[in-house]
Design a protein around this motif. Structure first.
Motif, PDB file in Angstrom:
ATOM      1  N   SER A  71      36.462 -17.887 -29.163  1.00 47.65           N
ATOM      2  CA  SER A  71      36.757 -19.319 -29.250  1.00 47.65           C
ATOM      3  C   SER A  71      36.722 -19.953 -27.865  1.00 47.65           C
ATOM      4  O   SER A  71      37.154 -19.333 -26.881  1.00 47.65           O
ATOM      5  CB  SER A  71      38.146 -19.541 -29.863  1.00 47.65           C
ATOM      6  OG  SER A  71      38.230 -19.005 -31.157  1.00 47.65           O
ATOM      7  N   GLY A  92      34.839 -20.280 -41.841  1.00 46.10           N
ATOM      8  CA  GLY A  92      34.288 -21.267 -40.917  1.00 46.10           C
ATOM      9  C   GLY A  92      32.850 -20.928 -40.525  1.00 46.10           C
ATOM     10  O   GLY A  92      31.956 -21.765 -40.608  1.00 46.10           O
ATOM     11  N   PHE A 152      38.670 -32.892 -39.136  1.00 49.36           N
ATOM     12  CA  PHE A 152      37.347 -32.646 -38.581  1.00 49.36           C
ATOM     13  C   PHE A 152      37.037 -33.671 -37.501  1.00 49.36           C
ATOM     14  O   PHE A 152      37.099 -34.885 -37.739  1.00 49.36           O
ATOM     15  CB  PHE A 152      36.287 -32.725 -39.688  1.00 49.36           C
ATOM     16  CG  PHE A 152      34.888 -32.438 -39.219  1.00 49.36           C
ATOM     17  CD1 PHE A 152      34.452 -31.135 -39.065  1.00 49.36           C
ATOM     18  CD2 PHE A 152      34.013 -33.472 -38.911  1.00 49.36           C
ATOM     19  CE1 PHE A 152      33.166 -30.854 -38.624  1.00 49.36           C
ATOM     20  CE2 PHE A 152      32.733 -33.210 -38.466  1.00 49.36           C
ATOM     21  CZ  PHE A 152      32.308 -31.896 -38.326  1.00 49.36           C
ATOM     22  N   GLY A 161      35.287 -24.703 -39.198  1.00 55.10           N
ATOM     23  CA  GLY A 161      36.624 -24.850 -38.652  1.00 55.10           C
ATOM     24  C   GLY A 161      37.395 -23.552 -38.575  1.00 55.10           C
ATOM     25  O   GLY A 161      36.854 -22.468 -38.816  1.00 55.10           O
ATOM     26  N   HIS A 162      38.659 -23.681 -38.220  1.00 55.44           N
ATOM     27  CA  HIS A 162      39.591 -22.560 -38.257  1.00 55.44           C
ATOM     28  C   HIS A 162      40.827 -22.989 -39.032  1.00 55.44           C
ATOM     29  O   HIS A 162      41.064 -24.182 -39.248  1.00 55.44           O
ATOM     30  CB  HIS A 162      39.953 -22.082 -36.849  1.00 55.44           C
ATOM     31  CG  HIS A 162      40.495 -23.140 -35.955  1.00 55.44           C
ATOM     32  ND1 HIS A 162      39.689 -23.951 -35.168  1.00 55.44           N
ATOM     33  CD2 HIS A 162      41.772 -23.549 -35.700  1.00 55.44           C
ATOM     34  CE1 HIS A 162      40.448 -24.791 -34.482  1.00 55.44           C
ATOM     35  NE2 HIS A 162      41.717 -24.565 -34.783  1.00 55.44           N
ATOM     36  N   GLY A 173      38.420 -28.479 -37.222  1.00 53.66           N
ATOM     37  CA  GLY A 173      37.115 -28.169 -36.647  1.00 53.66           C
ATOM     38  C   GLY A 173      36.479 -29.392 -36.017  1.00 53.66           C
ATOM     39  O   GLY A 173      37.057 -30.482 -36.039  1.00 53.66           O
ATOM     40  N   PRO A 174      35.283 -29.242 -35.468  1.00 55.72           N
ATOM     41  CA  PRO A 174      34.592 -27.972 -35.281  1.00 55.72           C
ATOM     42  C   PRO A 174      35.295 -27.092 -34.234  1.00 55.72           C
ATOM     43  O   PRO A 174      35.785 -27.610 -33.236  1.00 55.72           O
ATOM     44  CB  PRO A 174      33.202 -28.370 -34.787  1.00 55.72           C
ATOM     45  CG  PRO A 174      33.049 -29.824 -35.128  1.00 55.72           C
ATOM     46  CD  PRO A 174      34.438 -30.386 -35.053  1.00 55.72           C
ATOM     47  N   THR A 175      35.315 -25.795 -34.485  1.00 50.69           N
ATOM     48  CA  THR A 175      35.966 -24.871 -33.562  1.00 50.69           C
ATOM     49  C   THR A 175      35.180 -24.731 -32.268  1.00 50.69           C
ATOM     50  O   THR A 175      35.772 -24.568 -31.196  1.00 50.69           O
ATOM     51  CB  THR A 175      36.139 -23.496 -34.232  1.00 50.69           C
ATOM     52  OG1 THR A 175      36.948 -23.667 -35.411  1.00 50.69           O
ATOM     53  CG2 THR A 175      36.805 -22.499 -33.307  1.00 50.69           C
ATOM     54  N   TYR A 232      36.150 -26.409 -45.953  1.00 51.68           N
ATOM     55  CA  TYR A 232      36.938 -27.626 -45.739  1.00 51.68           C
ATOM     56  C   TYR A 232      37.394 -28.210 -47.083  1.00 51.68           C
ATOM     57  O   TYR A 232      38.548 -28.608 -47.256  1.00 51.68           O
ATOM     58  CB  TYR A 232      36.103 -28.685 -45.005  1.00 51.68           C
ATOM     59  CG  TYR A 232      35.905 -28.454 -43.530  1.00 51.68           C
ATOM     60  CD1 TYR A 232      36.977 -28.446 -42.644  1.00 51.68           C
ATOM     61  CD2 TYR A 232      34.620 -28.293 -42.994  1.00 51.68           C
ATOM     62  CE1 TYR A 232      36.796 -28.267 -41.282  1.00 51.68           C
ATOM     63  CE2 TYR A 232      34.420 -28.109 -41.631  1.00 51.68           C
ATOM     64  CZ  TYR A 232      35.511 -28.095 -40.776  1.00 51.68           C
ATOM     65  OH  TYR A 232      35.320 -27.911 -39.424  1.00 51.68           O
ATOM     66  N   TYR A 263      38.185 -15.579 -34.829  1.00 51.87           N
ATOM     67  CA  TYR A 263      37.173 -15.808 -33.801  1.00 51.87           C
ATOM     68  C   TYR A 263      37.550 -15.010 -32.554  1.00 51.87           C
ATOM     69  O   TYR A 263      38.684 -15.080 -32.089  1.00 51.87           O
ATOM     70  CB  TYR A 263      37.101 -17.294 -33.441  1.00 51.87           C
ATOM     71  CG  TYR A 263      36.583 -18.188 -34.545  1.00 51.87           C
ATOM     72  CD1 TYR A 263      35.222 -18.225 -34.852  1.00 51.87           C
ATOM     73  CD2 TYR A 263      37.445 -19.013 -35.262  1.00 51.87           C
ATOM     74  CE1 TYR A 263      34.741 -19.060 -35.854  1.00 51.87           C
ATOM     75  CE2 TYR A 263      36.975 -19.859 -36.258  1.00 51.87           C
ATOM     76  CZ  TYR A 263      35.622 -19.872 -36.552  1.00 51.87           C
ATOM     77  OH  TYR A 263      35.153 -20.699 -37.541  1.00 51.87           O
ATOM     78  N   CYS A 273      42.577 -27.048 -42.175  1.00 59.26           N
ATOM     79  CA  CYS A 273      41.359 -26.534 -41.547  1.00 59.26           C
ATOM     80  C   CYS A 273      40.952 -27.520 -40.465  1.00 59.26           C
ATOM     81  O   CYS A 273      40.718 -28.707 -40.746  1.00 59.26           O
ATOM     82  CB  CYS A 273      40.239 -26.373 -42.565  1.00 59.26           C
ATOM     83  SG  CYS A 273      38.778 -25.513 -41.910  1.00 59.26           S
ATOM     84  N   CYS A 326      32.005 -23.096 -44.423  1.00 57.39           N
ATOM     85  CA  CYS A 326      31.884 -24.315 -43.614  1.00 57.39           C
ATOM     86  C   CYS A 326      32.399 -25.514 -44.426  1.00 57.39           C
ATOM     87  O   CYS A 326      33.583 -25.594 -44.699  1.00 57.39           O
ATOM     88  CB  CYS A 326      30.441 -24.494 -43.137  1.00 57.39           C
ATOM     89  SG  CYS A 326      30.277 -25.600 -41.715  1.00 57.39           S
TER      90      CYS A 326
END
Length: 271
Positions: free
Chosen positions: A201, A224, A102, A180-181, A125-127, A94, A198, A123, A90
């Motif tokens: 998603s 993530g 983000f 994130g992704h 996110g949030p995904t 990042y 994921y 990266c 997480c």
């Protein structure tokens, strides 16, 4: 000299994330000494010489940057490039990317470059939606699908054994809150392998959820979702977790296999 697994504990990190990471590593990695490490100790650099792994969990990465300062970031980078292993989950993930985006355009927006740059892409996110600081409002059960062929390829090429990684890891539900992704182009992908994507998603795209990066003589795994979170340690009375916890409990075995796989890819042995 005794090899240690260090878990970051200092400004920026979530108390719950630290506890989950520390306890889960302690359960799996009995052969190693598991210890907390402060940003001040990282800045000094002496302890990292005894490290088999440095793990940084969830929270907010701007706090990490403020606490570690340029000396701490440089020491982490030198440690990994020199043959060390880094696990970032997480916010810890990042922190280790070349750039993060983000909540871009939102009230929590944090966008910019990062000096570690273990993952040479972005990266994002949030995904999954709903994230709020100090809240479970953005908690989800992220279903991840492991790229078994890629994991086996990494293990046989870089770990010296074709047999340490299971050939089939079932899809696994993991705790997610704000992660994130990972996005990269062909020019930056040479030293990066996608471990898992994921599978649920919100936009229907199987974004990379967990990546393995070769960094000099060392390695980094960035995630993530929180594979270190233990379903039984989450509070079932919290409304946002009422559907998350049961899903996590459906795949406890595959989560354990996945976690051990990650540690093996980080050169942690004798699990």
């Amino acid at each position: 000299m005794e090899k240690n697994i260090f878990v970051y504990h200092g400004k920026g990190v979530s108390k719950e994330a630290t506890e989950m990471l520390f306890e889960s590593l302690k359960t799996i990695c009995g052969h190693y000494k598991i210890s907390l490490i402060s940003p001040e100790e990282i800045r000094k650099g002496d302890l990292l010489r005894t490290a088999a792994l440095l793990a940084i969990g969830g929270g907010y990465d701007t706090g990490y940057i403020q606490a570690l300062q340029s000396d701490g970031i440089r020491n982490i980078k030198n440690y990994v490039e020199g043959g060390g292993s880094y696990l970032g989950i997480c916010a810890g993930a990042y922190l280790a990317c070349r750039r993060i985006e983000f909540d871009k355009g939102g009230k929590f927006e944090v966008c910019g470059s990062r000096d570690l740059g273990f993952f040479p892409g972005v990266c994002i996110g949030p995904t999954f939606p709903g994230f709020l600081y100090d809240s479970e409002a953005g908690a989800h059960a992220a279903q991840i699908k492991t790229d078994d062929s890629m994991v086996t390829k990494i293990s046989s090429t870089d770990q010296g054994s074709k047999d340490i990684i299971p050939k089939d890891i079932p899809d696994t539900y993991l705790y997610f809150n704000g992660g994130g992704h990972f996005t990269l182009d062909d020019k930056t992908s040479q030293n990066v392998k996608i471990i898992a994507r994921y599978n649920n998603s919100p936009d229907g795209i199987p974004h990379p959820a967990v990546v393995w990066c070769k960094v000099g003589r060392g390695v980094a795994v960035l995630s993530g979702p929180h594979f270190e979170y233990i379903a039984d340690k989450l509070d079932p009375s919290i409304v946002y977790l009422k559907t998350v916890i049961p899903k996590m409990k459906q795949t406890l075995l595959s989560r354990d296999i996945f976690y051990r796989t990650i540690l093996k890819l980080l050169k942690i042995s004798k699990l």
